[in-house]
Design a protein around this motif. Structure first.
Motif, PDB file in Angstrom:
ATOM      1  N   PRO A  93      34.142  32.712  51.033  1.00 21.19           N
ATOM      2  CA  PRO A  93      34.359  33.434  49.477  1.00 21.19           C
ATOM      3  C   PRO A  93      34.754  34.541  49.339  1.00 21.19           C
ATOM      4  CG  PRO A  93      32.206  33.307  50.801  1.00 21.19           C
ATOM      5  CD  PRO A  93      33.001  32.677  51.649  1.00 21.19           C
ATOM      6  N   PHE A  94      35.456  34.766  48.485  1.00 18.95           N
ATOM      7  CA  PHE A  94      35.905  36.005  47.787  1.00 18.95           C
ATOM      8  C   PHE A  94      34.928  36.951  47.349  1.00 18.95           C
ATOM      9  CE2 PHE A  94      36.765  33.126  44.397  1.00 18.95           C
ATOM     10  CZ  PHE A  94      36.415  34.053  43.206  1.00 18.95           C
ATOM     11  N   LEU A  95      35.141  38.139  47.389  1.00 16.55           N
ATOM     12  CA  LEU A  95      34.088  39.138  47.144  1.00 16.55           C
ATOM     13  C   LEU A  95      34.419  39.913  45.570  1.00 16.55           C
ATOM     14  CD1 LEU A  95      34.154  41.119  50.363  1.00 16.55           C
ATOM     15  CD2 LEU A  95      32.526  39.218  49.882  1.00 16.55           C
ATOM     16  N   ILE A  96      33.277  39.692  44.799  1.00 16.33           N
ATOM     17  CA  ILE A  96      33.200  40.634  43.689  1.00 16.33           C
ATOM     18  C   ILE A  96      32.127  41.485  43.405  1.00 16.33           C
ATOM     19  CG2 ILE A  96      33.313  40.026  40.994  1.00 16.33           C
ATOM     20  CD1 ILE A  96      33.744  37.079  41.701  1.00 16.33           C
ATOM     21  N   ALA A  97      32.347  42.531  42.973  1.00 11.52           N
ATOM     22  CA  ALA A  97      31.301  43.625  42.681  1.00 11.52           C
ATOM     23  C   ALA A  97      31.305  43.827  41.021  1.00 11.52           C
ATOM     24  CB  ALA A  97      31.531  45.141  43.116  1.00 11.52           C
ATOM     25  N   SER A  98      30.037  44.346  40.743  1.00 12.33           N
ATOM     26  CA  SER A  98      29.878  44.121  39.126  1.00 12.33           C
ATOM     27  C   SER A  98      30.330  45.545  38.506  1.00 12.33           C
ATOM     28  CB  SER A  98      28.214  44.310  38.985  1.00 12.33           C
ATOM     29  OG  SER A  98      27.796  45.494  39.685  1.00 12.33           O
ATOM     30  N   THR A  99      30.715  46.435  39.168  1.00  9.47           N
ATOM     31  CA  THR A  99      31.397  47.690  38.509  1.00  9.47           C
ATOM     32  C   THR A  99      32.487  48.088  39.627  1.00  9.47           C
ATOM     33  OG1 THR A  99      29.973  49.140  39.948  1.00  9.47           O
ATOM     34  CG2 THR A  99      29.117  48.375  37.704  1.00  9.47           C
ATOM     35  N   PRO A 100      33.444  48.963  39.084  1.00 10.68           N
ATOM     36  CA  PRO A 100      34.688  49.479  39.786  1.00 10.68           C
ATOM     37  C   PRO A 100      34.006  50.385  40.973  1.00 10.68           C
ATOM     38  CG  PRO A 100      35.221  49.498  37.409  1.00 10.68           C
ATOM     39  CD  PRO A 100      33.629  49.094  37.647  1.00 10.68           C
ATOM     40  N   GLY A 101      32.961  51.259  40.415  1.00 13.11           N
ATOM     41  CA  GLY A 101      32.404  52.133  41.577  1.00 13.11           C
ATOM     42  C   GLY A 101      31.889  51.400  42.691  1.00 13.11           C
ATOM     43  N   GLY A 107      34.869  48.401  48.912  1.00  7.01           N
ATOM     44  CA  GLY A 107      36.069  48.288  49.557  1.00  7.01           C
ATOM     45  C   GLY A 107      36.262  49.419  50.401  1.00  7.01           C
ATOM     46  N   SER A 108      35.979  50.609  50.485  1.00  4.93           N
ATOM     47  CA  SER A 108      36.249  51.484  51.646  1.00  4.93           C
ATOM     48  C   SER A 108      35.737  51.216  52.861  1.00  4.93           C
ATOM     49  CB  SER A 108      35.670  52.946  51.280  1.00  4.93           C
ATOM     50  OG  SER A 108      34.359  52.977  51.139  1.00  4.93           O
ATOM     51  N   ARG A 109      34.658  50.207  52.910  1.00  2.00           N
ATOM     52  CA  ARG A 109      34.227  50.079  54.281  1.00  2.00           C
ATOM     53  C   ARG A 109      34.439  48.396  54.932  1.00  2.00           C
ATOM     54  NH1 ARG A 109      31.408  53.822  51.561  1.00  2.00           N
ATOM     55  NH2 ARG A 109      30.263  55.264  52.828  1.00  2.00           N
ATOM     56  N   ILE A 110      34.981  47.841  53.747  1.00  4.15           N
ATOM     57  CA  ILE A 110      35.166  46.427  54.030  1.00  4.15           C
ATOM     58  C   ILE A 110      36.704  46.062  54.113  1.00  4.15           C
ATOM     59  CG2 ILE A 110      34.901  43.865  53.213  1.00  4.15           C
ATOM     60  CD1 ILE A 110      32.174  44.738  52.249  1.00  4.15           C
ATOM     61  N   SER A 111      37.242  45.371  55.101  1.00  6.77           N
ATOM     62  CA  SER A 111      38.683  45.095  54.894  1.00  6.77           C
ATOM     63  C   SER A 111      38.949  43.567  55.099  1.00  6.77           C
ATOM     64  CB  SER A 111      39.441  45.580  56.298  1.00  6.77           C
ATOM     65  OG  SER A 111      40.707  45.294  56.310  1.00  6.77           O
ATOM     66  N   VAL A 112      39.213  43.154  53.991  1.00  6.49           N
ATOM     67  CA  VAL A 112      39.523  41.668  53.594  1.00  6.49           C
ATOM     68  C   VAL A 112      40.709  41.675  53.042  1.00  6.49           C
ATOM     69  CG1 VAL A 112      38.701  39.429  52.448  1.00  6.49           C
ATOM     70  CG2 VAL A 112      36.991  41.184  53.423  1.00  6.49           C
ATOM     71  N   GLU A 113      41.564  40.515  53.751  1.00  7.87           N
ATOM     72  CA  GLU A 113      43.107  39.992  53.024  1.00  7.87           C
ATOM     73  C   GLU A 113      43.064  38.747  52.463  1.00  7.87           C
ATOM     74  OE1 GLU A 113      46.251  40.756  55.874  1.00  7.87           O
ATOM     75  OE2 GLU A 113      45.631  42.839  56.240  1.00  7.87           O
ATOM     76  N   TYR A 114      43.638  38.577  51.346  1.00  5.65           N
ATOM     77  CA  TYR A 114      43.617  37.383  50.512  1.00  5.65           C
ATOM     78  C   TYR A 114      45.062  36.709  50.433  1.00  5.65           C
ATOM     79  CZ  TYR A 114      38.839  38.910  49.206  1.00  5.65           C
ATOM     80  OH  TYR A 114      37.856  39.375  48.738  1.00  5.65           O
ATOM     81  N   PRO A 129      38.859  41.600  29.819  1.00  6.02           N
ATOM     82  CA  PRO A 129      39.818  41.900  29.028  1.00  6.02           C
ATOM     83  C   PRO A 129      40.011  43.294  28.981  1.00  6.02           C
ATOM     84  CG  PRO A 129      38.106  40.938  27.899  1.00  6.02           C
ATOM     85  CD  PRO A 129      37.687  40.864  28.992  1.00  6.02           C
ATOM     86  N   SER A 130      38.980  44.235  29.183  1.00  6.44           N
ATOM     87  CA  SER A 130      39.143  45.546  29.070  1.00  6.44           C
ATOM     88  C   SER A 130      39.647  46.186  30.237  1.00  6.44           C
ATOM     89  CB  SER A 130      37.570  46.023  29.184  1.00  6.44           C
ATOM     90  OG  SER A 130      37.664  47.423  28.987  1.00  6.44           O
ATOM     91  N   LEU A 131      40.628  47.348  29.722  1.00  7.10           N
ATOM     92  CA  LEU A 131      41.452  48.312  30.798  1.00  7.10           C
ATOM     93  C   LEU A 131      40.483  49.512  31.078  1.00  7.10           C
ATOM     94  CD1 LEU A 131      45.021  47.937  29.655  1.00  7.10           C
ATOM     95  CD2 LEU A 131      43.964  46.473  31.507  1.00  7.10           C
ATOM     96  N   ASN A 132      39.411  49.136  31.637  1.00  8.99           N
ATOM     97  CA  ASN A 132      38.319  50.479  31.851  1.00  8.99           C
ATOM     98  C   ASN A 132      38.397  50.952  33.112  1.00  8.99           C
ATOM     99  OD1 ASN A 132      37.248  48.228  33.297  1.00  8.99           O
ATOM    100  ND2 ASN A 132      35.311  48.262  32.330  1.00  8.99           N
ATOM    101  N   SER A 133      39.169  50.539  34.035  1.00  7.84           N
ATOM    102  CA  SER A 133      39.523  51.494  35.464  1.00  7.84           C
ATOM    103  C   SER A 133      40.630  50.918  35.949  1.00  7.84           C
ATOM    104  CB  SER A 133      38.219  50.895  36.258  1.00  7.84           C
ATOM    105  OG  SER A 133      38.480  49.589  36.988  1.00  7.84           O
ATOM    106  N   SER A 134      41.246  51.487  37.089  1.00  6.64           N
ATOM    107  CA  SER A 134      42.460  51.127  37.612  1.00  6.64           C
ATOM    108  C   SER A 134      42.317  49.843  38.279  1.00  6.64           C
ATOM    109  CB  SER A 134      42.979  52.250  38.773  1.00  6.64           C
ATOM    110  OG  SER A 134      41.651  52.199  39.744  1.00  6.64           O
TER     111      SER A 134
END
Length: 220
Positions: A93-101, A107-114, A129-134
């Motif tokens: 499975p691919f990984l999704i987090a609820s917030t950019p933070g 992401g700083s501790r997990i290395s996964v390539e897709y 659809p919101s551009l609320n983070s990088s």
């Protein structure tokens, strides 16, 4: 917020030497500089106390002087579940987090390539659809970049997300009834797998890992 923080650091780097120089010019300026230093110290002390004693902790957007602990254990748990929960085609499975933070912390501790999305972060942020983070500028799982099935009713070939039909792990603090439509509406089924506690600003917070089966994209 990052841009503002960078701007504040730049201003500090310019102003501090000037204040030090003024402190040597005369007694009045020396008193002013000492007073400014005292005010800054008091404000810093109040922020530190807020993280310990106020029920709401720090105001939103301020960095934590204490930090977050328990992320290593959470990362190990996420990777373990990812290895164990392969789909019928053997794809993890691919990984999704609820917030950019949260995505950045993991992401700083997990290395996964897709291979489906070269250059993508290890942990995606839930589609929006919101551009609320990088993260909105990075390759993401809902992007329609793969060739879809040809439809005789259309003259142009359709494109779809390369993650269509895949499973995901959704990492969040939300309870089942609090999950957003961007998750419950984009997968065939969502179920809680694991709860892992972490510490934020010295207070325990529960992180929940959900298995999301059969990504189908959001309906228009």
């Amino acid at each position: 917020m990052d841009a503002l923080a960078g701007l504040d650091r730049d201003h500090g780097a310019v102003v501090t030497p000037l204040l030090v120089r003024l402190a040597y010019v005369g007694r009045i300026w020396r008193v002013v500089v000492i007073l400014l230093a005292c005010v800054a110290s008091v404000v810093s002390g109040l922020i530190l106390l807020a993280t310990q004693y106020l029920p709401l902790g720090l105001p939103l957007g301020l960095p934590s002087p204490i930090g977050v602990s328990g992320l290593s254990e959470l990362s190990v748990e996420v990777l373990s579940l990812r290895r164990e929960r392969s789909d019928t085609k053997g794809e993890s499975p691919f990984l999704i987090a609820s917030t950019p933070g949260l995505a950045a912390l993991l992401g700083s501790r997990i290395s996964v390539e897709y291979p489906e999305r070269p250059g993508a972060p290890s942990v995606f942020v839930a589609e929006s659809p919101s551009l609320n983070s990088s993260y909105a500028l990075w390759p993401s799982y809902p992007d329609a970049v793969a060739a879809g099935l040809k439809d005789n009713l259309y003259t142009e070939e359709k494109s779809v997300s390369p993650f269509l039909g895949r499973n995901a792990l959704y990492i969040t603090t939300e309870l089942k009834e609090e999950l957003p439509q961007t998750i419950t509406g984009a997968f065939n089924a969502v179920a809680l797998l694991k709860e892992v506690p972490i510490s934020v600003n010295g207070k325990q917070q529960m992180i929940r890992i959900y298995q999301c089966e059969g990504y189908r994209t959001l309906s228009l």
